[in-house]
Design a protein around this motif. Structure first.
Motif, mmCIF file in Angstrom:
data_model
loop_
_atom_site.group_PDB
_atom_site.id
_atom_site.type_symbol
_atom_site.label_atom_id
_atom_site.label_comp_id
_atom_site.label_asym_id
_atom_site.label_seq_id
_atom_site.Cartn_x
_atom_site.Cartn_y
_atom_site.Cartn_z
ATOM 1 N N LEU A 128 0.825 -1.213 0.000
ATOM 2 C CA LEU A 128 0.000 0.000 0.000
ATOM 3 C C LEU A 128 0.854 1.256 0.000
ATOM 4 O O LEU A 128 0.575 2.227 -0.705
ATOM 5 C CB LEU A 128 -0.881 0.012 1.244
ATOM 6 N N LEU A 129 1.919 1.219 0.816
ATOM 7 C CA LEU A 129 2.769 2.408 0.866
ATOM 8 C C LEU A 129 3.428 2.624 -0.503
ATOM 9 O O LEU A 129 3.542 3.762 -0.968
ATOM 10 C CB LEU A 129 3.814 2.276 1.975
ATOM 11 N N GLY A 130 3.804 1.509 -1.162
ATOM 12 C CA GLY A 130 4.348 1.611 -2.525
ATOM 13 C C GLY A 130 3.325 2.265 -3.435
ATOM 14 O O GLY A 130 3.640 3.186 -4.218
ATOM 15 N N ALA A 131 2.072 1.839 -3.312
ATOM 16 C CA ALA A 131 1.009 2.401 -4.154
ATOM 17 C C ALA A 131 0.840 3.888 -3.884
ATOM 18 O O ALA A 131 0.619 4.686 -4.811
ATOM 19 C CB ALA A 131 -0.295 1.674 -3.865
ATOM 20 N N THR A 132 0.994 4.270 -2.603
ATOM 21 C CA THR A 132 0.853 5.683 -2.250
ATOM 22 C C THR A 132 1.932 6.505 -2.957
ATOM 23 O O THR A 132 1.644 7.565 -3.530
ATOM 24 C CB THR A 132 1.015 5.875 -0.724
ATOM 25 N N VAL A 133 3.169 5.984 -2.887
ATOM 26 C CA VAL A 133 4.272 6.719 -3.519
ATOM 27 C C VAL A 133 3.989 6.890 -5.015
ATOM 28 O O VAL A 133 4.109 8.001 -5.572
ATOM 29 C CB VAL A 133 5.606 5.968 -3.300
ATOM 30 N N SER A 173 1.108 6.867 -6.503
ATOM 31 C CA SER A 173 0.009 7.816 -6.697
ATOM 32 C C SER A 173 0.516 9.244 -6.591
ATOM 33 O O SER A 173 0.147 10.115 -7.384
ATOM 34 C CB SER A 173 -1.078 7.625 -5.641
ATOM 35 N N ILE A 174 1.374 9.494 -5.587
ATOM 36 C CA ILE A 174 1.884 10.867 -5.404
ATOM 37 C C ILE A 174 2.707 11.271 -6.624
ATOM 38 O O ILE A 174 2.527 12.369 -7.176
ATOM 39 C CB ILE A 174 2.716 10.970 -4.104
ATOM 40 N N LEU A 175 3.571 10.349 -7.093
ATOM 41 C CA LEU A 175 4.421 10.666 -8.252
ATOM 42 C C LEU A 175 3.570 11.019 -9.465
ATOM 43 O O LEU A 175 3.915 11.877 -10.273
ATOM 44 C CB LEU A 175 5.324 9.473 -8.592
ATOM 45 N N LEU A 176 2.417 10.350 -9.550
ATOM 46 C CA LEU A 176 1.567 10.594 -10.722
ATOM 47 C C LEU A 176 0.546 11.702 -10.449
ATOM 48 O O LEU A 176 -0.367 11.918 -11.235
ATOM 49 C CB LEU A 176 0.857 9.304 -11.116
ATOM 50 N N GLY A 177 0.694 12.339 -9.300
ATOM 51 C CA GLY A 177 -0.163 13.482 -8.995
ATOM 52 C C GLY A 177 -1.543 13.116 -8.508
ATOM 53 O O GLY A 177 -2.414 13.977 -8.365
ATOM 54 N N GLU A 178 -1.810 11.827 -8.208
ATOM 55 C CA GLU A 178 -3.139 11.413 -7.713
ATOM 56 C C GLU A 178 -3.171 11.584 -6.191
ATOM 57 O O GLU A 178 -3.213 10.617 -5.442
ATOM 58 C CB GLU A 178 -3.408 9.942 -8.079
ATOM 59 N N ILE A 179 -3.153 12.848 -5.757
ATOM 60 C CA ILE A 179 -2.995 13.108 -4.316
ATOM 61 C C ILE A 179 -4.173 12.565 -3.505
ATOM 62 O O ILE A 179 -3.984 11.979 -2.440
ATOM 63 C CB ILE A 179 -2.823 14.625 -4.064
ATOM 64 N N ASP A 238 -6.113 9.999 -3.968
ATOM 65 C CA ASP A 238 -5.959 8.555 -3.784
ATOM 66 C C ASP A 238 -4.938 8.265 -2.692
ATOM 67 O O ASP A 238 -5.152 7.435 -1.806
ATOM 68 C CB ASP A 238 -5.424 7.900 -5.081
ATOM 69 N N ALA A 239 -3.814 9.003 -2.771
ATOM 70 C CA ALA A 239 -2.722 8.788 -1.819
ATOM 71 C C ALA A 239 -3.205 9.044 -0.394
ATOM 72 O O ALA A 239 -2.957 8.241 0.518
ATOM 73 C CB ALA A 239 -1.542 9.685 -2.159
ATOM 74 N N VAL A 240 -3.949 10.167 -0.205
ATOM 75 C CA VAL A 240 -4.416 10.511 1.147
ATOM 76 C C VAL A 240 -5.354 9.420 1.663
ATOM 77 O O VAL A 240 -5.245 8.955 2.808
ATOM 78 C CB VAL A 240 -5.120 11.886 1.130
ATOM 79 N N GLN A 243 -19.981 12.812 1.697
ATOM 80 C CA GLN A 243 -18.541 13.015 1.866
ATOM 81 C C GLN A 243 -17.784 11.718 1.591
ATOM 82 O O GLN A 243 -16.744 11.700 0.935
ATOM 83 C CB GLN A 243 -18.202 13.466 3.306
ATOM 84 N N LEU A 244 -18.327 10.613 2.119
ATOM 85 C CA LEU A 244 -17.643 9.326 1.929
ATOM 86 C C LEU A 244 -17.839 8.813 0.500
ATOM 87 O O LEU A 244 -16.998 8.098 -0.035
ATOM 88 C CB LEU A 244 -18.136 8.301 2.951
ATOM 89 N N GLN A 245 -18.966 9.200 -0.107
ATOM 90 C CA GLN A 245 -19.169 8.800 -1.514
ATOM 91 C C GLN A 245 -18.027 9.343 -2.369
ATOM 92 O O GLN A 245 -17.539 8.681 -3.280
ATOM 93 C CB GLN A 245 -20.499 9.335 -2.041
ATOM 94 N N MET A 246 -17.585 10.567 -1.997
ATOM 95 C CA MET A 246 -16.478 11.160 -2.773
ATOM 96 C C MET A 246 -15.210 10.352 -2.561
ATOM 97 O O MET A 246 -14.461 10.059 -3.495
ATOM 98 C CB MET A 246 -16.255 12.608 -2.346
ATOM 99 N N VAL A 247 -14.973 9.981 -1.317
ATOM 100 C CA VAL A 247 -13.740 9.239 -1.016
ATOM 101 C C VAL A 247 -13.752 7.869 -1.693
ATOM 102 O O VAL A 247 -12.772 7.445 -2.292
ATOM 103 C CB VAL A 247 -13.595 9.062 0.513
ATOM 104 N N PHE A 248 -14.876 7.185 -1.613
ATOM 105 C CA PHE A 248 -14.907 5.800 -2.104
ATOM 106 C C PHE A 248 -15.501 5.668 -3.511
ATOM 107 O O PHE A 248 -15.767 4.548 -3.963
ATOM 108 C CB PHE A 248 -15.680 4.912 -1.121
#
Ligand code: ATP
Length: 875
Positions: A44-49, A51-57, A59-61, A840-845
């Motif tokens: 997951l942490l790899g996926a976060t990195v 996502s951040i590199l690709l600007g998908e902030i 998703d990362a959060v 609010q959660l609909q946006m997140v998920f």
């Protein structure tokens, strides 16, 4: 004698605690950091990195928040587990009998300081390096320090000696154990200054090794992880080759990995075992080693001591037989009341006028190291009988206490004898020699007094005490009569002790030509709970075997009363000696009582049962029982009467010495194993369902069925809480009506693997079906995903109820049988509802509101499989 509490407290400040190694306990920070050392979290942490590199902030959060939440939940569970285990560890911390403020106190061994004076007896673990001040037949086993397996004799040296170098006859060393005798010693070195402290890395801490089941499941988890990583790589490669977006395919691959790895498995197993341990503790069984919880459940033979475990351990002398008369004692157990009568006519006697009776009771009192005391001053009625209302407080051996109480009923106490007799030396009781002796100075005369098993002492007697108190030579007719009398008493379930004396200037335990004084017969009734426990074992196809040092007749009579001898036979230690190992293996299955057994016999009995493929649970209390306790699959020590050495060798300690407690622990062992199977079934079928949903979706050329955050949500809501709650299922009613599981039996035996795979496939298919149906109904991609999410989670939450039993179908169980599970499911369902309803959660998920037909489709597919499978299920 010894230090005062104040002096000791001062010294403790400067010397530090008497502990060998720092406790390597994991602190909260370490436990929290440990939550991130997990394959899923790493991915997951790899996926976060990425996502951040690709600007998908965003998703990362989201991923980071979910990882954190997961870590917090994991932390809470692990911290609680660690706490339970730590509490257990401190309960098994050793203690020492130490003189402080002129009183003998039992203190934690860690609080000992130099200068403290301690008392040691056979079975104690020596808590510090000490100089011996006084010793009686004291031997210490120093193998742990010197490798020397023969116990070494210890005797008093200079009280000022503070040199604790090895192999000194006047020094006892920390970590060694007392094997025989008693001694008083002065502490000269504590903690890391002891010889043991210098080599403390050799010490093994309480078992923190993963249990065999944990290891097997950990390996299973790793194998699943590897398979799924290969699948991910294949999906990723195929997608990229097909011209899909590389980032999307990477995220999809990662999502499948997250879906597939049963990351909760090892932690949930530990939690289930630890919870079982704390449940067992409430029932008074302290489990030292987690793996014993598993083994307890496979127990097929329980070898139990008699005294205290099957019986009450409230020995009461009911009769005393001398050559001239039989005396009877009224009053039950430790009650401070009772009288002495003579002969079958129950004639009240004045004990002081009965010479042979008083001599025998005197012997019993002098030959005893137990203590009895009472709050009330026992009122002496007419002719010396006691008429109190309370109970005697007893410390020490119950056989000896029984003699002291009988003597008190006749007005003879240690205090009343102290003017005329003083004990000069003692040859302590040992279950191998089966007798003890003391040397006393009685006025101008020096005498030895003996008490012990009838077969040991009667052959050594050549005279007996007559009615007027004078010794008379023993004819062979009298000898025969006495032997018959002893046999007749033991046939009535009485423990028979012979009492004898001789004049002697020195302590010579092997003296012959003794003067026979009498036989004390004592009862110790079977515990009611033990009878029930024995019946329960029979129903559960667990064989209960009673092993005792007592006479065969006594043992058989007690076994009959306890319901142990139905169809079983009895064997003595001597008969066992006559058999070779092969012969013993052939016949041992027929025997349920072993009498006049010495500790070495116990070892042979355990080994023989083990060779026959049984899983043996063996109880023990004395120091010599330790090897057998260690050899058994589950070694059990007695909490009350057990010695330190046996407790150390044991996997389980019975705090109340009760067989019923052991049987409940076996039941808990079976229950926890069944529960682990339940949640493994649940977790694995859910994971298979999730992977198939994702994998088949890609294969069928559909858009990604569930987004990474959605899969994470599923894992978080459905994996953790309900699985832990399944681990807390109460035992199924018939759990003790089945034969024990064979230890070699595979974890997935009984078709469990098929159940898991088939259900996993159905969960996957119904999720896909829900997704495609909503798509056919014209729903948006978000609506299809929302419907798939609901189907997946709800079908899992229904499935968790099915996992509660491998034998009964969903609709044949009370859904509220495990309220913790109901609560866990309600929480999970509420989280799902929030994720699909709250804007609010609909946006997140990335979820949306569903129309009624879409919602019904989603719920319908979730319920379809369990309903259909229940209809087709036979039970
Ligand atoms: P159980 O579990 O039934 O008590 P055990 O193996 O502990 O059996 P022991 O205490 O070793 O039995 O006793 C063996 C025999 O030694 C007894 O039958 C009795 O004859 C004798 N004996 C027991 N206690 C004492 C004692 N304190 N002093 C002298 N002899 C004893």
């Amino acid at each position: 004698m010894g230090l005062t509490e104040n002096e000791a407290a001062e010294k403790l400040k400067t010397e530090g605690e008497n502990v060998l190694a720092e406790n390597r306990q994991a602190g909260p920070v370490k436990i929290f950091i440990g939550q991130f050392k997990d394959i899923m979290v790493m991915i997951l942490l790899g996926a976060t990195v990425i996502s951040i590199l690709l600007g998908e902030i965003s998703d990362a959060v989201t991923i980071i928040l979910i990882v954190l939440l997961n870590a917090i939940l994991g932390f809470i569970q692990e911290y609680r587990t660690e706490h339970t285990l730590e509490a257990l560890r401190s309960m098994t911390a050793p203690t020492a009998k130490c003189w402080r403020d002129d009183k003998l106190k039992e203190i934690e061994a860690s609080k000992l300081v130099t200068g403290d004076i301690i008392e040691l007896e056979a079975g104690d673990r020596i808590p510090a390096d000490c100089a011996v001040l006084k010793a009686a037949g004291f031997f210490s086993d120093e193998a742990i320090l010197t490798g020397e397996s023969v116990a070494v004799s210890k005797s008093a040296g200079s009280p000022e000696d503070t040199d604790n170098s090895l192999n000194k006859p006047n020094i006892v060393y920390c970590g060694a154990s007392a094997t025989k005798g008693v001694c008083r010693a002065k502490v000269i070195a504590t903690g890391k200054h002891t010889q043991m402290g210098k080599i403390s890395e050799m010490l093994t801490d309480i078992d923190r090794e993963p249990t065999p089941l944990q290891k097997r499941l950990g390996e299973l988890g790793k194998a699943v992880a590897v398979i799924c990583l290969i699948v991910c790589a294949a999906v990723f490669g195929a997608g990229v080759l097909r011209g899909e977006n590389v980032f999307d395919m990477l995220m999809t691959g990662i999502t499948i990995a997250i879906a597939a790895i049963p990351e909760g498995l090892p932690a949930t197993v530990t939690i289930a075992l630890a919870l079982a341990v704390s449940r067992m503790l409430k029932q008074k069984a302290l489990v030292n080693k987690l793996h014993s919880v598993e083994t307890l459940g496979c127990t097929s033979v329980i070898c139990s001591d008699k005294t205290g475990t099957i019986t009450e351990n409230k020995m009461t002398v009911t009769e005393l037989s001398t050559v001239s008369a039989d005396y009877y004692f009224s009053g039950i157990g430790y009650r401070v009341s009772g009288a002495v009568t003579k002969g079958d006519d129950n004639i009240a006697v004045n004990p002081t006028a009965e010479k042979s009776l008083t001599e025998a009771l005197r012997c019993g009192v002098l030959c005893s190291t137990a203590e009895i005391s009472t709050q009330e001053v026992p009122k002496s009625r007419n002719r010396g009988a006691l008429a109190g209302r309370g109970e005697w407080q007893v410390t020490g051996d119950s056989t000896e206490a029984a003699l002291l109480i009988a003597a008190a009923k006749a007005g003879i106490t240690r205090e009343s004898l102290s003017g005329s007799c003083r004990v000069l030396g003692e040859y302590p009781f040992d279950s191998e020699t089966r007798f003890m002796a003391v040397l006393c100075s009685c006025g101008s005369d020096k005498r030895m007094y003996f008490k012990g098993a009838e077969e040991v002492l009667l052959p050594r007697c050549s005279q007996y005490i007559s009615e007027n108190g004078a010794p008379v030579p023993m004819s062979s007719a009298v000898r025969r009569e006495l032997a018959e009398k002893a046999a007749e008493m033991s046939d009535r379930a009485l423990r028979v002790l012979a009492l004898a004396t001789c004049s002697s200037d020195t302590l010579e335990p092997n003296r012959r030509n003794l003067v026979f004084l009498g036989f004390a017969g004592m009862t110790d009734p079977p515990r009611e709970e033990a009878k029930t426990a024995i019946r329960k074992c029979a129903a559960a196809s667990v064989k209960t075997v009673m092993i005792t040092g007592d006479h065969k007749n006594t043992a058989v009579a007690v076994a009959k009363k306890a319901g142990l001898l139905k169809g079983g036979l009895a064997m003595t230690g001597a008969e066992l000696d006559a058999l070779s190992d092969e012969e013993l293996d052939r016949v041992i299955g027929k025997y349920t009582v072993f009498s006049r057994v010495e500790p070495v016999h116990k070892l042979r009995i355990v080994r023989s049962f083990k060779r026959r493929g049984e899983i043996v649970t063996m109880t023990g209390d004395g120091v010599n029982d330790a090897p057998a306790v260690k050899e058994a699959d589950v070694g059990v020590a007695m909490g009350v009467t057990g010695t330190d050495v046996t407790k150390q060798a044991a996997d389980v300690i019975l705090m109340d010495d009760n067989l019923a407690t052991l049987v409940s622990a076996v039941e808990q062992g079976r229950c926890v194993y069944a529960n682990i199977r339940k949640f493994v079934r649940y977790l694995l079928s859910c994971n298979i369902g999730e992977v198939l949903t994702m994998f088949l979706g890609i294969l069928m050329g559909m858009p990604v069925v569930l987004l990474p955050v959605q899969i994470l949500l599923v894992n978080l809501v459905t994996d953790g809480l309900p699985a832990v709650a399944l681990g807390m299922e109460p035992p199924e009613k018939d759990i003790m009506n089945r034969p024990p599981r064979r230890s070699a039996e595979g974890f997935f035996s009984g078709g469990l693997m098929w159940k898991i795979v088939i259900r996993g496939v159905f969960i996957g298919l119904s999720t896909l079906a829900s997704f495609t149906t909503v798509m056919r109904l014209g729903g948006s991609l978000e609506a299809c995903r929302t419907a798939a999410l609901i189907t997946l989670v709800v079908s899992q939450l229904i499935h968790v109820f099915e996992c509660r039993s491998e034998r009964r179908s969903l609709f044949r169980m009370n859904p509220f049988g495990n309220m913790k599970l109901v609560i866990a499911v309600v929480i999970s369902a509420a989280v799902l509802a929030a994720a699909v309803i709250l804007p609010q959660l609909q946006m997140v998920f990335s979820t949306v509101d569903l129309s009624t037909p879409q919602l019904l489709t989603a719920l319908g597919f979730s319920a379809a499989v369990p309903v259909i499978s229940s209809i087709f299920s036979k039970k």
